[in-house]
Design an enzyme around this catalytic site. Structure first.
Site, PDB file in Angstrom:
ATOM      1  N   ARG A 164       0.849  -1.268  -0.068  1.00  0.00           N
ATOM      2  CA  ARG A 164       0.215  -0.180  -0.108  1.00  0.00           C
ATOM      3  C   ARG A 164       0.939   1.266   0.068  1.00  0.00           C
ATOM      4  NH1 ARG A 164      -2.799  -3.560  -0.780  1.00  0.00           N
ATOM      5  NH2 ARG A 164      -5.023  -4.093   0.320  1.00  0.00           N
ATOM      6  N   SER A 234     -11.093  -0.566   2.980  1.00  0.00           N
ATOM      7  CA  SER A 234     -10.350  -0.500   4.190  1.00  0.00           C
ATOM      8  C   SER A 234      -9.986   0.756   4.807  1.00  0.00           C
ATOM      9  CB  SER A 234      -9.060  -1.379   4.202  1.00  0.00           C
ATOM     10  OG  SER A 234      -9.452  -2.772   3.406  1.00  0.00           O
ATOM     11  N   GLU A 330      -5.679   4.491   5.925  1.00  0.00           N
ATOM     12  CA  GLU A 330      -5.522   4.314   4.666  1.00  0.00           C
ATOM     13  C   GLU A 330      -5.777   5.402   3.522  1.00  0.00           C
ATOM     14  OE1 GLU A 330      -5.991   0.345   2.623  1.00  0.00           O
ATOM     15  OE2 GLU A 330      -6.779   1.464   1.271  1.00  0.00           O
TER      16      GLU A 330
END
Ligand SMILES: Cc1cc2nc3c(=O)[nH]c(=O)nc-3n(C[C@H](O)[C@H](O)[C@H](O)COP(=O)(O)OP(=O)(O)OC[C@H]3O[C@@H](n4cnc5c(N)ncnc54)[C@H](O)[C@@H]3O)c2cc1C
Length: 342
Positions: A164, A234, A330
């Site tokens: 990520r 998420s 995130e």
């Protein structure tokens, strides 16, 4: 260049948070992106790029110019052997591209089906799902540097992809407009079915389209549809900790999911940590923690970025109190809570 004023962004972010852009323009080419940068430079105003708005928490006011990539052309370039290069404009819908490639018998992106958003945003956090990351199929990223207006091409190595993560979240954060991706896919079947129960959901010798269908079905079962319930997927990344700390936690919580990484560290499942902190299904005013997937924070409607961020802080604090692990958000927070005050 067409600039719209005071544009409502509620339908342009999957959380459905109320927000207004001071001005907004769509750019379909490198020249149009340069024009937008020059427009903002002349007026001394800030510039924000928004794709599909699926990894964002929008505060009520986005000052300056919001730029939305809108080029939707993509095409194939056959290479020697089984490989095929794919040139993709930043405004292409990611999932539709994945479906189209799979339907043409091209392998490589099928596990990344049903990830919302536009292709141009995919390298930012190196989108990943079902055991595959974008980095595995990405050859190059075309971009414009915001400071110099110079067009550049970054190789996969220069993108410095991680979990990520990429150079676009680090050294180049907020400094580029991505205009095009170059992917490399293959006609040679290479199903990646080792994640979850994917293998059980596809026929023997599946086609790439079978894998897209299976991944999409699992995702629809597990994740709320943003068209029905506002969310950004998420909300936290899975924390990575050193092995000694992981062992101490495992002594206390033997059932804790954990995934050893190649660098010796251990990745934990943020959703499990939130669930075991007793937060799954929590509702706090207009926002909450999803009742089936604790990693997803949801907006039930009528709420604000401030409410959602307060909930996120509450979740992170409770997980830290119980497990001693700090969760990292995130989605990116953009805009200002009060005009003129970031
Ligand atoms: C239901 C749901 C499921 C999801 N599942 C996953 C998943 O499995 N795996 C995963 O990795 N992610 C997942 N996501 C997160 C999200 O879909 C991805 O991160 C996606 O790549 C974001 O694309 P976007 O176009 O919506 O970007 P946006 O949210 O609009 O923008 C994200 C960031 O990228 C920047 N940006 C966007 N386009 C450009 C550009 N052309 N140039 C420069 N900067 C740009 C923006 O400024 C912002 O900082 C999910 C989200 C949702 C809502």
């Amino acid at each position: 260049m067409k600039v719209l004023r005071e544009v409502d962004l509620q339908a342009l972010n999957t959380l459905g948070l109320p927000a207004t852009a001071e001005s907004l323009t769509r750019v379909a080419s490198v020249d149009e992106a340069r024009d937008a940068l020059a427009w903002a430079e002349v007026r001394g105003c800030s510039l924000t790029v928004i794709g599909g708005g699926s990894n964002l928490v929008l505060q009520p006011w986005l000052p300056g110019l919001v730029v939305v990539p809108s080029g939707t052309d993509w095409h194939l370039e056959p290479l020697a052997g089984d490989d095929v290069r794919v040139q993709v404009a930043a405004g292409v819908n990611w999932h539709r591209l994945v479906v189209a490639l799979a339907e043409q018998g091209l392998w490589g992106t099928e596990n990344l089906a049903l990830i919302p958003g536009l292709a141009g945003a995919a390298p930012i956090q190196n989108i990943g799902a079902y055991g595959v990351e974008l980095a595995e199929v990405l050859e190059a990223v075309h971009l414009i540097e915001r400071d110099t207006l110079e067009a550049r091409v970054l190789t996969r190595e220069e993108c410095a992809f991680g979990y990520r993560d990429s150079v676009f979240k680090q050294a180049l954060a907020g400094r580029v407009i991505i205009t095009r991706l170059v992917l490399r896919v293959s006609r040679r079947p290479r199903p990646r079915l080792d994640y979850g129960d994917l293998a059980a959901r596809v026929p023997a010798s599946p086609s790439a389209a079978d894998v897209v269908a299976a991944v999409s079905a699992v995702r629809r079962e597990k994740l709320p549809d943003p068209a029905v319930l506002g969310n950004a997927g998420s909300f936290f990344t899975n924390p990575v900790i050193d092995v000694a700390r992981a062992q101490r936690l495992l002594d206390e919580w033997p059932g804790m999911p954990h995934f050893p990484l190649a660098d010796g560290r251990v990745k934990l499942a943020a959703g499990w940590l939130i669930d075991r902190s007793g937060l799954k299904g929590l509702r706090d005013g207009h926002v909450g923690v999803h009742d089936r997937q604790a990693l997803v924070l949801v907006h039930h409607g009528g709420g604000s970025a401030a409410e959602l961020l307060a909930l996120a802080e509450r979740v992170a604090a409770m997980v830290e109190a119980r497990f001693g692990v700090r969760l990292t958000r995130e989605p990116r927070v953009l805009g200002e809570a009060v005009p003129g005050k970031a």
